[in-house]
Design a protein around this motif. Structure first.
Motif, PDB file in Angstrom:
ATOM      1  N   ALA A   1     -38.844  -5.078 -23.046  1.00 57.28           N
ATOM      2  CA  ALA A   1     -40.212  -5.617 -23.280  1.00 57.28           C
ATOM      3  C   ALA A   1     -41.086  -4.605 -22.795  1.00 57.28           C
ATOM      4  O   ALA A   1     -40.992  -3.729 -22.089  1.00 57.28           O
ATOM      5  CB  ALA A   1     -40.334  -6.865 -22.630  1.00 57.28           C
ATOM      6  N   ASP A   2     -42.414  -4.629 -23.111  1.00 55.59           N
ATOM      7  CA  ASP A   2     -43.487  -3.793 -22.983  1.00 55.59           C
ATOM      8  C   ASP A   2     -44.097  -3.964 -21.477  1.00 55.59           C
ATOM      9  O   ASP A   2     -44.869  -3.389 -20.954  1.00 55.59           O
ATOM     10  CB  ASP A   2     -44.518  -3.642 -24.021  1.00 55.59           C
ATOM     11  N   GLY A   3     -43.979  -5.464 -20.897  1.00 56.53           N
ATOM     12  CA  GLY A   3     -44.499  -5.858 -19.813  1.00 56.53           C
ATOM     13  C   GLY A   3     -43.727  -6.550 -19.102  1.00 56.53           C
ATOM     14  O   GLY A   3     -42.522  -6.666 -19.497  1.00 56.53           O
TER      15      GLY A   3
ATOM     16  N   PHE B   1     -36.744   0.140 -16.096  1.00 58.85           N
ATOM     17  CA  PHE B   1     -36.669  -1.140 -16.522  1.00 58.85           C
ATOM     18  C   PHE B   1     -35.716  -1.959 -15.470  1.00 58.85           C
ATOM     19  O   PHE B   1     -34.590  -1.905 -15.788  1.00 58.85           O
ATOM     20  CB  PHE B   1     -36.298  -1.773 -17.814  1.00 58.85           C
ATOM     21  N   ASN B   2     -36.474  -2.603 -14.378  1.00 54.04           N
ATOM     22  CA  ASN B   2     -35.453  -3.255 -13.656  1.00 54.04           C
ATOM     23  C   ASN B   2     -35.164  -4.572 -13.680  1.00 54.04           C
ATOM     24  O   ASN B   2     -36.084  -5.386 -13.990  1.00 54.04           O
ATOM     25  CB  ASN B   2     -36.324  -3.275 -11.897  1.00 54.04           C
ATOM     26  N   LEU B   3     -33.934  -4.972 -13.759  1.00 52.53           N
ATOM     27  CA  LEU B   3     -33.550  -6.262 -14.257  1.00 52.53           C
ATOM     28  C   LEU B   3     -32.934  -7.117 -13.184  1.00 52.53           C
ATOM     29  O   LEU B   3     -32.100  -6.576 -12.445  1.00 52.53           O
ATOM     30  CB  LEU B   3     -32.475  -6.321 -15.215  1.00 52.53           C
ATOM     31  N   ARG B   4     -33.723  -8.101 -12.611  1.00 55.50           N
ATOM     32  CA  ARG B   4     -33.272  -9.053 -11.457  1.00 55.50           C
ATOM     33  C   ARG B   4     -32.413 -10.060 -11.726  1.00 55.50           C
ATOM     34  O   ARG B   4     -32.409 -10.501 -12.766  1.00 55.50           O
ATOM     35  CB  ARG B   4     -34.634  -9.414 -10.844  1.00 55.50           C
ATOM     36  N   ASN B   5     -31.450  -9.955 -10.997  1.00 60.02           N
ATOM     37  CA  ASN B   5     -30.434 -11.086 -10.806  1.00 60.02           C
ATOM     38  C   ASN B   5     -29.666 -11.022 -12.402  1.00 60.02           C
ATOM     39  O   ASN B   5     -29.902 -12.122 -13.276  1.00 60.02           O
ATOM     40  CB  ASN B   5     -30.805 -12.569 -10.820  1.00 60.02           C
ATOM     41  N   ALA B   6     -29.154  -9.712 -12.769  1.00 59.87           N
ATOM     42  CA  ALA B   6     -28.481  -9.609 -14.164  1.00 59.87           C
ATOM     43  C   ALA B   6     -27.129  -9.866 -14.237  1.00 59.87           C
ATOM     44  O   ALA B   6     -26.300  -9.710 -13.219  1.00 59.87           O
ATOM     45  CB  ALA B   6     -28.962  -8.227 -14.629  1.00 59.87           C
ATOM     46  N   TRP B   7     -26.724 -10.445 -15.368  1.00 59.90           N
ATOM     47  CA  TRP B   7     -25.196 -10.581 -15.458  1.00 59.90           C
ATOM     48  C   TRP B   7     -24.842 -10.209 -17.068  1.00 59.90           C
ATOM     49  O   TRP B   7     -25.866 -10.560 -17.957  1.00 59.90           O
ATOM     50  CB  TRP B   7     -24.757 -11.832 -14.998  1.00 59.90           C
ATOM     51  N   ALA B   8     -23.531  -9.969 -17.398  1.00 62.35           N
ATOM     52  CA  ALA B   8     -23.033  -9.659 -18.728  1.00 62.35           C
ATOM     53  C   ALA B   8     -22.768 -11.014 -19.336  1.00 62.35           C
ATOM     54  O   ALA B   8     -21.944 -11.410 -18.758  1.00 62.35           O
ATOM     55  CB  ALA B   8     -21.941  -8.688 -18.716  1.00 62.35           C
TER      56      ALA B   8
ATOM     57  N   VAL C   1     -38.846  -6.234 -14.332  1.00 61.81           N
ATOM     58  CA  VAL C   1     -40.004  -5.289 -13.798  1.00 61.81           C
ATOM     59  C   VAL C   1     -39.908  -3.836 -14.088  1.00 61.81           C
ATOM     60  O   VAL C   1     -39.072  -3.400 -14.119  1.00 61.81           O
ATOM     61  CB  VAL C   1     -40.019  -5.537 -12.172  1.00 61.81           C
ATOM     62  N   ILE C   2     -41.078  -3.627 -14.772  1.00 54.93           N
ATOM     63  CA  ILE C   2     -41.251  -2.071 -15.506  1.00 54.93           C
ATOM     64  C   ILE C   2     -41.718  -1.074 -14.403  1.00 54.93           C
ATOM     65  O   ILE C   2     -43.036  -1.378 -13.937  1.00 54.93           O
ATOM     66  CB  ILE C   2     -41.970  -2.279 -16.712  1.00 54.93           C
ATOM     67  N   GLU C   3     -41.093   0.008 -13.988  1.00 53.03           N
ATOM     68  CA  GLU C   3     -41.918   0.942 -13.335  1.00 53.03           C
ATOM     69  C   GLU C   3     -42.240   2.251 -14.222  1.00 53.03           C
ATOM     70  O   GLU C   3     -41.777   2.269 -15.037  1.00 53.03           O
ATOM     71  CB  GLU C   3     -40.744   1.539 -12.206  1.00 53.03           C
TER      72      GLU C   3
END
Length: 106
Positions: free
Chosen positions: A21-23, A76-83, A104-106
């Motif tokens: 995503a962009d945001g 692009f930080n993905l919190r609590n991610a799983w496959a 969350v995008i840095e």
């Protein structure tokens, strides 16, 4: 070009990424395509998180957009991610869907 990190460790470069995503995003999913340079650590996380994402398998994952010098241009930080799914078209190419609670995008 993209790379994937678990914690602060870059594990491998990716052939493609879709669904970024962009945001800021509360929850969602992305799809990554892995090529030939597969890391054992990422493979193990994929297996573990598919089975145990509610019991410690989910982790924070970063997808990094790399510039021509192979440095991080955007993270692009993905919190609590799983496959959530995995498929292979042949031995060399794997597609993995990663679900996450927040981006969350840095």
């Amino acid at each position: 070009m993209f790379a994937i990190e678990l914690g602060q460790m870059r594990l491998e470069t990716l052939q493609s990424v879709s669904g970024l995503a962009d945001g800021h995003t509360q929850s969602g999913q992305i799809t990554i395509t892995r090529g030939m340079d597969k890391s054992n650590e990422l493979t193990e996380w994929i297996k573990e998180s598919r089975v145990n994402h509610n019991n410690g398998g989910a982790r924070n994952v970063s997808i990094c957009r790399l510039d021509a010098a192979n440095t991080v241009a955007q993270r692009f930080n993905l919190r609590n991610a799983w496959a959530s799914s995995w498929s292979a078209s042949d031995e060399a190419i794997e597609t993995v869907q990663i679900d996450f609670d927040e981006m969350v995008i840095e």
